[in-house]
Design an enzyme around this catalytic site. Structure first.
Site, PDB file in Angstrom:
ATOM      1  N   TYR A 144      -6.151   7.497 -47.536  1.00  0.00           N
ATOM      2  CA  TYR A 144      -6.969   7.980 -46.410  1.00  0.00           C
ATOM      3  C   TYR A 144      -6.331   9.228 -45.794  1.00  0.00           C
ATOM      4  CZ  TYR A 144      -9.371   7.772 -41.854  1.00  0.00           C
ATOM      5  OH  TYR A 144     -10.092   8.069 -40.722  1.00  0.00           O
TER       6      TYR A 144
ATOM      7  N   GLY B 215     -23.062   5.907 -38.347  1.00  0.00           N
ATOM      8  CA  GLY B 215     -21.811   5.229 -38.026  1.00  0.00           C
ATOM      9  C   GLY B 215     -21.560   5.195 -36.530  1.00  0.00           C
ATOM     10  N   PHE B 216     -20.384   4.750 -36.174  1.00  0.00           N
ATOM     11  CA  PHE B 216     -20.022   4.579 -34.761  1.00  0.00           C
ATOM     12  C   PHE B 216     -20.032   5.933 -34.021  1.00  0.00           C
ATOM     13  CE2 PHE B 216     -15.852   4.681 -32.322  1.00  0.00           C
ATOM     14  CZ  PHE B 216     -16.434   4.425 -31.093  1.00  0.00           C
TER      15      PHE B 216
ATOM     16  N   ALA C  85     -14.359  15.967 -39.404  1.00  0.00           N
ATOM     17  CA  ALA C  85     -13.621  14.927 -38.666  1.00  0.00           C
ATOM     18  C   ALA C  85     -12.376  14.534 -39.448  1.00  0.00           C
ATOM     19  CB  ALA C  85     -14.507  13.704 -38.452  1.00  0.00           C
TER      20      ALA C  85
ATOM     21  N   THR D  41     -14.686   9.578 -51.970  1.00  0.00           N
ATOM     22  CA  THR D  41     -15.635   9.847 -50.874  1.00  0.00           C
ATOM     23  C   THR D  41     -15.034  10.858 -49.905  1.00  0.00           C
ATOM     24  OG1 THR D  41     -16.456   7.604 -51.016  1.00  0.00           O
ATOM     25  CG2 THR D  41     -16.909   8.774 -48.966  1.00  0.00           C
TER      26      THR D  41
ATOM     27  N   GLY E 208     -21.907   2.229 -41.807  1.00  0.00           N
ATOM     28  CA  GLY E 208     -22.830   2.459 -40.691  1.00  0.00           C
ATOM     29  C   GLY E 208     -24.076   1.615 -40.873  1.00  0.00           C
TER      30      GLY E 208
HETATM   31  P1  NAD Z   1     -17.903   4.667 -39.248  1.00  0.00           P
HETATM   32  O1  NAD Z   1     -17.562   3.838 -40.436  1.00  0.00           O
HETATM   33  O2  NAD Z   1     -18.692   4.008 -38.193  1.00  0.00           O
HETATM   34  O3  NAD Z   1     -18.641   6.003 -39.706  1.00  0.00           O
HETATM   35  C1  NAD Z   1     -18.539   6.546 -41.004  1.00  0.00           C
HETATM   36  C2  NAD Z   1     -19.961   6.704 -41.521  1.00  0.00           C
HETATM   37  O4  NAD Z   1     -19.922   7.349 -42.795  1.00  0.00           O
HETATM   38  C3  NAD Z   1     -20.667   5.364 -41.737  1.00  0.00           C
HETATM   39  O5  NAD Z   1     -21.937   5.392 -41.120  1.00  0.00           O
HETATM   40  C4  NAD Z   1     -20.796   5.241 -43.250  1.00  0.00           C
HETATM   41  O6  NAD Z   1     -21.930   4.489 -43.647  1.00  0.00           O
HETATM   42  C5  NAD Z   1     -20.858   6.703 -43.634  1.00  0.00           C
HETATM   43  N1  NAD Z   1     -20.459   6.960 -45.025  1.00  0.00           N
HETATM   44  C6  NAD Z   1     -19.385   6.466 -45.684  1.00  0.00           C
HETATM   45  N2  NAD Z   1     -19.368   6.932 -46.945  1.00  0.00           N
HETATM   46  C7  NAD Z   1     -20.452   7.748 -47.062  1.00  0.00           C
HETATM   47  C8  NAD Z   1     -20.984   8.525 -48.125  1.00  0.00           C
HETATM   48  N3  NAD Z   1     -20.398   8.569 -49.334  1.00  0.00           N
HETATM   49  N4  NAD Z   1     -22.113   9.248 -47.889  1.00  0.00           N
HETATM   50  C9  NAD Z   1     -22.735   9.217 -46.686  1.00  0.00           C
HETATM   51  N5  NAD Z   1     -22.281   8.482 -45.658  1.00  0.00           N
HETATM   52  C10 NAD Z   1     -21.150   7.769 -45.844  1.00  0.00           C
HETATM   53  O7  NAD Z   1     -16.533   5.229 -38.654  1.00  0.00           O
HETATM   54  P2  NAD Z   1     -16.264   6.180 -37.399  1.00  0.00           P
HETATM   55  O8  NAD Z   1     -15.160   5.545 -36.649  1.00  0.00           O
HETATM   56  O9  NAD Z   1     -17.510   6.529 -36.699  1.00  0.00           O
HETATM   57  O10 NAD Z   1     -15.654   7.464 -38.116  1.00  0.00           O
HETATM   58  C11 NAD Z   1     -16.321   8.720 -38.156  1.00  0.00           C
HETATM   59  C12 NAD Z   1     -15.353   9.776 -38.663  1.00  0.00           C
HETATM   60  O11 NAD Z   1     -14.265   9.899 -37.766  1.00  0.00           O
HETATM   61  C13 NAD Z   1     -14.761   9.470 -40.036  1.00  0.00           C
HETATM   62  O12 NAD Z   1     -14.644  10.682 -40.757  1.00  0.00           O
HETATM   63  C14 NAD Z   1     -13.383   8.935 -39.707  1.00  0.00           C
HETATM   64  O13 NAD Z   1     -12.467   9.152 -40.749  1.00  0.00           O
HETATM   65  C15 NAD Z   1     -13.049   9.742 -38.468  1.00  0.00           C
HETATM   66  N6  NAD Z   1     -12.057   9.067 -37.620  1.00  0.00           N
HETATM   67  C16 NAD Z   1     -12.431   8.057 -36.791  1.00  0.00           C
HETATM   68  C17 NAD Z   1     -11.462   7.459 -35.987  1.00  0.00           C
HETATM   69  C18 NAD Z   1     -11.799   6.369 -35.011  1.00  0.00           C
HETATM   70  O14 NAD Z   1     -10.915   6.000 -34.243  1.00  0.00           O
HETATM   71  N7  NAD Z   1     -13.001   5.837 -34.974  1.00  0.00           N
HETATM   72  C19 NAD Z   1     -10.127   7.871 -36.056  1.00  0.00           C
HETATM   73  C20 NAD Z   1      -9.786   8.880 -36.936  1.00  0.00           C
HETATM   74  C21 NAD Z   1     -10.771   9.494 -37.697  1.00  0.00           C
END
Ligand code: NAD
Length: 311
Positions: free
Chosen positions: A149, A10-11, A117, A95, A36
């Site tokens: 969420y 993911g990101f 996270a 999830t 991702g």
């Molecule tokens: P993202 O969607 O890019 O990353 C999430 C990753 O989890 C993805 O690669 C997805 O394919 C993977 N994923 C989802 N369900 C899955 C499963 N069942 N098994 C295995 N992999 C799975 O999002 P992100 O922004 O990189 O978020 C990463 C973490 O940070 C998350 O937990 C998110 O809740 C948290 N978060 C992010 C932000 C933000 O601003 N980007 C803010 C608050 C919290």
């Protein structure tokens, strides 16, 4: 360090993998590639210290197997994005809750330290008018599908704390506030990449609501090293720590800044919330982190400015 990064494709996860490999650690990423993608990790493909395992955190046996190879677990896998959560609340809840239980329980069984996270959304709506018995509000937020969420992430924190306390293992919870940077996609509703995509293609930049809601965007390049430092700092263990940026901006101003920075001819179009997210959707008026705890613990000081991030 032998690190396991769930959500590693993911990101944020992919930048964390880059950082850990650059620091000389071994990394296994576990990702089901739902939001991702493998191309986020193409720069690590073939690296002797890196492996991507494709699979779900809901697969208990797989999770245990992957975590067994590590001494440190960064749990980032989650169903994210307002559209995903609003459209499929129960799947997201599964999830985000059971996935976290699997990962944290595996970490505890394997005696690995772990980071979970979480999100600013666990604070609920900070502009609520006060407490009432209003039946459709819980923790300050409307009991709508989006709440799945925040609810799951709040429970994730509890799972992390309780296991951390009982096992004596170092654990950290990071509450991210609107993290942005390269590889973030606008497909799931994230505002900055969506605005950038719209501006670069000359489409109208669509602001939901009046655009007076205010946000503070943090750079992934500030947050990723902070995650590692927190896990290595005993005073941070078994605590939840805010991570984000410093610069607050209204969504209307953000739209204009993106248009200016990309040199786009796009105009700004306001779209009612109902059109974007369905009837009854409520947005937070303001979301701004107090990062003084992170500053005290690890000298956290966001260095990236919004214009640099967008640029
Ligand atoms: P993202 O969607 O890019 O990353 C999430 C990753 O989890 C993805 O690669 C997805 O394919 C993977 N994923 C989802 N369900 C899955 C499963 N069942 N098994 C295995 N992999 C799975 O999002 P992100 O922004 O990189 O978020 C990463 C973490 O940070 C998350 O937990 C998110 O809740 C948290 N978060 C992010 C932000 C933000 O601003 N980007 C803010 C608050 C919290």
């Amino acid at each position: 360090m032998k690190a396991v990064v769930t959500g590693g494709a993911g990101f944020i996860g992919s930048h964390l993998c880059d950082h850990l490999i650059a620091e000389g650690h071994q990394v296994v990423a576990l990702d089901d590639l739902s939001t991702g993608c493998e191309s986020n990790l193409k720069q690590l493909s073939g690296h002797p210290d890196f492996e991507l395992v494709k699979g779900s955190v809901l697969d208990e046996v797989l999770v245990d197997d992957v975590v067994a190879a590590g001494d440190t677990v960064f749990h980032l896998a989650a169903a994210v994005g307002v559209h995903t959560i609003v459209d499929r609340p129960l799947e997201s809840l599964r999830t985000n809750l059971h996935g976290t239980e699997n990962v944290v329980e595996a970490a505890v069984r394997r005696r690995a330290r772990y980071l979970v996270a979480s999100t600013s959304e666990v604070y609920g709506k900070n502009d609520a008018d006060g407490l009432s018995e209003d039946a459709d509000r819980i923790l300050g937020s409307p009991l709508k599908s989006r709440w799945s969420y925040a609810a799951a992430k709040g429970l994730d924190e509890l799972v992390a704390y309780v296991h951390g306390g009982a096992s004596g293992l170092p654990c950290v919870i990071t509450r991210f506030f609107n993290i942005v940077g390269p590889r973030q996609t606008g497909r799931y509703g994230m505002v900055v990449p969506r605005f950038v995509d719209q501006a670069l293609t000359g489409e109208p930049v669509t602001v939901y609501g009046e655009g007076t809601q205010r946000r503070c965007f943090g750079s992934v390049f500030d947050v990723v090293p902070a995650m590692v430092s927190l896990l290595e700092t005993p005073a941070a263990h078994n605590r939840a720590v805010n991570l984000g940026g410093k610069e607050e901006v209204s969504i209307s101003d953000l739209a204009q800044r993106v248009i200016d920075l990309t040199g786009s001819d796009s105009t700004v179009r306001h779209v009612p919330y109902e059109e974007a997210y369905g009837e009854g959707y409520e947005d937070m008026r303001r979301r701004m982190p107090d990062t003084s705890l992170a500053a005290d613990l690890i000298d956290y000081e966001p260095r990236w400015r919004l214009d640099d991030i967008v640029g």
